[in-house]
Design an enzyme around this catalytic site. Structure first.
Site, PDB file in Angstrom:
ATOM      1  N   HIS A 644       0.942  -1.183  -0.284  1.00 18.24           N
ATOM      2  CA  HIS A 644       0.241  -0.409  -0.553  1.00 18.24           C
ATOM      3  C   HIS A 644       1.071   1.150  -0.254  1.00 18.24           C
ATOM      4  O   HIS A 644       0.161   2.147  -0.186  1.00 18.24           O
ATOM      5  CB  HIS A 644      -0.991   0.065   1.348  1.00 18.24           C
ATOM      6  CG  HIS A 644      -0.403   0.486   2.342  1.00 18.24           C
ATOM      7  ND1 HIS A 644       0.147  -0.575   3.272  1.00 18.24           N
ATOM      8  CD2 HIS A 644      -0.259   1.592   3.524  1.00 18.24           C
ATOM      9  CE1 HIS A 644       0.550   0.330   4.915  1.00 18.24           C
ATOM     10  NE2 HIS A 644       0.776   0.906   3.944  1.00 18.24           N
ATOM     11  N   GLY A 788       3.325   6.005   9.079  1.00 20.51           N
ATOM     12  CA  GLY A 788       4.649   6.333   8.623  1.00 20.51           C
ATOM     13  C   GLY A 788       5.312   5.412   8.568  1.00 20.51           C
ATOM     14  O   GLY A 788       6.292   5.424   8.388  1.00 20.51           O
ATOM     15  N   GLY A 791       4.603  -0.725   6.161  1.00 19.58           N
ATOM     16  CA  GLY A 791       5.553  -1.388   5.412  1.00 19.58           C
ATOM     17  C   GLY A 791       7.343  -1.759   6.323  1.00 19.58           C
ATOM     18  O   GLY A 791       7.849  -2.321   6.224  1.00 19.58           O
TER      19      GLY A 791
END
Length: 840
Positions: A644, A788, A791
């Site tokens: 994403h 933030g 990932g």
């Protein structure tokens, strides 16, 4: 060894056959018979020789006599100091080459020899005594050696510090009748068992150094630094300072082999390796953000470097200087400010040995004192933290020591005494405490007041979590309809019942959940007869009944580790556990990962990460926006992140040239030792679903390989069969916002989370969790990943000593909301896809 094969000719019948030989045939047969006889004789002789060799060599190898030949003599060393009552101090005594040193040392060595001769047992094994130094007082530092031959090793238990010290003390009482060249009077003596490797003669040739500390810093380093120290090193540094000064020693660089039994640095508050005067023993590697810094209690210090392993490490660089004792010994006092901070002496450096401090905190009448220790580390070998008989902090009559993550105390009156004590051996980083005055009638305005004095949000009371630290927020609770009432009175969410995690603490939420005593519970909760376990059949749907059975070859299940040769190993988490379970050793073939070179003592509710603490963490920068997402290092050329971050409505996000990666970063504003690499290729999973974040995983190929360093290392990828059980403590890291809607963090943040049961996870997330997702966090909220952090890795530490990546930060509802844990992509479900795309 020879082998013979005997054959039977099946063509012969059962009738006995007689052949008559000619004379020529008889001669030929006779020669053959002689030849066979010789061969038989040789075989017999060989057999006899083999028997004799076995009898006198191999058989004897296990005998006591032979075992004793393999043993080696033992060396026992005791070190300490002697205080001389009638010897004036002479500066020349500091020079081991001076005549003054030599004369006094020889006289004391002779005195020690005479004393040990008074004990017939010690006299038999006594070898020598060596005087190593003198200091003001006059104090002489020594060590004595005893050699025990192999035949007498059984008497080793009779050697002890107590026996040696008793002999020395008795000898001192009788020393007037002893031979003493100068009639020296010894007023006190100590003795401590010492590693023989640290017994050095300062007058012998070798790695021995005498240093003088000034108020300006000087340096020294280990031999071979920075290339690497040699094996079998035995080095000592004696440091002295002027009177009324102490010695400060710091190590800007410290990298010793990570096994303190082989290689180590040992520092003493003495000029003798006397364990009762030890400051600390260290090995391994320390990050620049957490350097080793110690101080002495007086004007002397001894540093020992011992290296035995053949593994070469750079060693250390050290700085030392003298500090006026008045700057250190001044501590404590009366404090009348309403708020403030107190720390142990020299914090965050190690506090000095032999220190006593007392702070008296006074606040206005009618108020009380609240003290919260934000850092507390006073660890010492062989200390019972329930007693704290060595170094401690004492508050209201209770002593505290060891290491604590949180400690908050509240006074009974408007006066509170905080007492700090350190004995003569072993020091640590100490403590930092914040104090404040508060009104006992309203100690926590608009918040819940814990018995410990901590204030927490009212919504955290009776939520099932120990937010106060002393359980006071979970006492006297009336359980809500959606909560389970534990036997011990706590309230827990009903969704936690029977999830294989002891949430209540007394196990009551897991009672009546297990199968009967003669039954086996499968991973999906189904109960089967006990005899289905390890019967070479997959009786449980998930194969859990054969998951850890060495007697189940060929049984492959979701729990089985698949070897490269196609074999299945029925062992939970077989990879990288230092055991070759696969016949082709493929389970241990790719384990150069998941390690942190540095020894290490904000995500919401988290804290700043130390430099090098998470060496696989990567920061991804998009165009000129700075940090946008996180990633983890899989190899020199491949990173792992979330799809994403790249598959968005803006095609620019999927353009590799728009991304820069930063590895080895801790502070977003500091680029030192950080490796920047452009992205060459982005491979997002082809089945990624932007609606529900299913298959939320992406691979990044770097344009240039990384160079692995102390702060840049790959994380271990788990096999598809790897199990991360519910309740397991893992860590999530990133530079995301430290609160919902807040600013991104400048310093890398870390937070400890727990893996949440899949059923509970799917329930609280209202059925949106697929099999390729997992939940981690605290259902009470307060700690979570946030914007933030996407990932970034969720990593878990295994008993094998390796860190494995369990998840990739994917999605959640808000940040750290109650009953809304973070959802992560389950890495085990993508192991084969990762290998197919990257070869890793």
């Amino acid at each position: 060894m020879y082998s013979a094969r005997y054959e039977y000719d099946g063509r012969n019948d059962n009738h006995e056959r007689i052949d008559f030989l000619t004379s020529k045939e008889k001669t030929s047969k006779r020669k053959v018979g002689i030849t066979v006889g010789v061969l038989v004789a040789l075989l017999i002789l060989a057999a006899v020789a083999a028997f004799l060799i076995w009898l006198f060599v191999f058989k004897d190898a296990n005998s006591e006599a032979t075992i004793s030949k393999k043993l080696i003599p033992s060396i026992q060393v005791y070190s300490g100091h002697m205080k001389l009552a009638n010897v004036p101090y002479n500066q020349k005594l500091e020079d081991t080459n001076s005549k003054d040193f030599k004369d006094l040392a020889e006289d004391l060595q002779a005195t020690l020899q005479d004393i040990f001769k008074t004990d017939s047992f010690l006299e038999k094994y006594y070898s020598k005594s060596v005087i190593t130094a003198f200091s003001e007082g006059v104090i002489a530092y020594y060590w004595s050696q005893f050699d025990i031959p192999v035949d007498d090793l059984d008497i080793l238990p009779e050697f002890s510090e107590e026996r040696v010290l008793e002999t020395l003390e008795n000898g001192i009482k009788e020393q007037r009748s002893m031979r003493s060249h100068k009639n020296i009077k010894i007023s006190e003596v100590t003795a401590s068992s010492t590693d023989p490797r640290m017994a050095r003669d300062p007058r012998a040739v070798g790695c021995f150094h005498r240093l003088e500390a000034k108020e300006t810093a000087s340096e020294f380093s280990s031999p071979g630094y920075p290339i690497g120290y040699p094996p079998k090193s035995r080095c000592q540094w004696q440091i002295r300072a002027a009177e009324n000064h102490i010695i400060s020693l710091s190590f800007p660089f410290f990298h010793i082999e990570d096994d303190c039994s082989d290689d180590f640095v040992f520092i003493y508050d003495s000029l003798s390796p006397d364990d009762s005067q030890a400051i600390t023993e260290k090995c391994g590697q320390r990050p620049p953000s957490n350097p080793l810094e110690v101080v002495s209690s007086g004007n002397i210090m001894l540093i020992n470097l011992i290296t035995d392993s053949d593994v070469q490490r750079p060693g250390f660089q050290a700085k030392y200087k003298a500090i006026p004792i008045a700057q250190v010994k001044t501590c404590g006092g009366t404090i009348t400010n309403g708020t403030g901070v107190i720390t142990s002496p020299l914090h965050p450096s190690f506090y000095p040995p032999a220190m006593d401090c007392k702070w008296t905190i006074k606040v206005p009448a009618g108020k009380k004192v609240r003290v919260k220790f934000t850092m507390f580390r006073m660890k010492e070998p062989q200390v019972d933290v329930r007693v704290c008989h060595k170094d401690y902090v004492e508050v209201m009559g209770t002593k505290y020591c060891g290491e604590m993550s949180s400690l908050a105390l509240t006074s009974q009156t408007n006066v509170l005494d905080v007492i700090f004590h350190s004995d003569e051996s072993y020091t640590d980083k100490g403590f930092r405490a914040e104090y404040s005055a508060y009104d006992p009638t309203d100690p926590c305005p608009n918040k819940f007041a814990c018995n410990s004095g901590i204030c927490i949000g009212k919504e955290l009371k009776c939520d099932g979590w120990n937010d106060c630290g002393d359980m006071s927020d979970e006492m006297k609770c009336n359980c809500e309809e959606d909560q389970f009432s534990c036997t011990n009175g706590l309230c827990k969410p009903k969704m936690w019942v029977c999830d294989r995690v002891n949430d209540c603490g007394d196990g009551s939420d897991e009672k009546r959940c297990s199968c009967d005593e003669n039954e086996w519970r499968c991973g999906n909760g189904v109960c089967l007869p006990q005899d289905v376990v390890c019967n070479n059949k997959k009786d449980c749907e998930d194969g859990s009944d054969e998951a850890s059975c060495k007697t189940s070859p060929g049984i492959c299940s979701d729990f089985s580790f698949k070897c490269n040769n196609g074999d299945c190993v029925n062992k939970v988490n077989a990879e990288c556990d230092h055991v070759n379970d696969c016949s082709d050793k493929s389970d241990e073939a790719t384990c150069n990962c998941g390690t942190r070179p540095y020894k290490l003592n904000r995500i919401v509710g988290g804290q700043n990460a130390d430099l090098g603490e998470w060496p696989w963490q990567v920061s991804l920068h998009f165009l000129t926006y700075g940090h946008v997402c996180g990633a983890s290092i899989l190899s020199e050329k491949w990173l792992l992140s979330a799809a994403h971050c790249f598959v968005t409505h803006d095609q620019a996000n999927h353009l590799a040239s728009n991304w820069q990666t930063y590895s080895g970063m801790q502070d977003q504003y500091k680029q030192e030792d950080v490796q920047r690499r452009p992205v060459k290729k982005i491979i997002s999973h082809p089945d990624y679903n932007r609606m529900n974040f299913d298959y939320d995983i992406a691979l990044l190929e770097l344009s240039e390989p990384l160079k692995f360093t102390n702060t840049i290392q790959p994380i271990c990828l788990p096999s598809s069969s790897h199990v991360f059980p519910a309740g397991m403590v893992c860590w999530v890291t990133g530079w995301g916002t430290v609160r919902e809607g807040g600013q991104k963090a400048q310093i890398l943040q870390k937070a400890s989370l727990k893996i949440i049961n899949d059923t509970v996870c799917n329930t609280v997330m209202e059925g949106q969790v697929t099999s390729r997702m997992l939940c981690s966090g605290f259902l009470a909220g307060g700690v979570d990943a946030c914007q933030g952090d996407s990932g970034g890795p969720l990593v878990c530490f295994e008993e094998s000593g390796k860190w494995f990546q369990a998840g990739i930060v994917s999605w959640g509802e808000g940040c750290a909301r109650r009953n809304k844990p973070g959802v992560y992509s389950r890495v085990t479900k993508f192991r084969e896809w990762i290998k197919k795309e990257t070869g890793v």
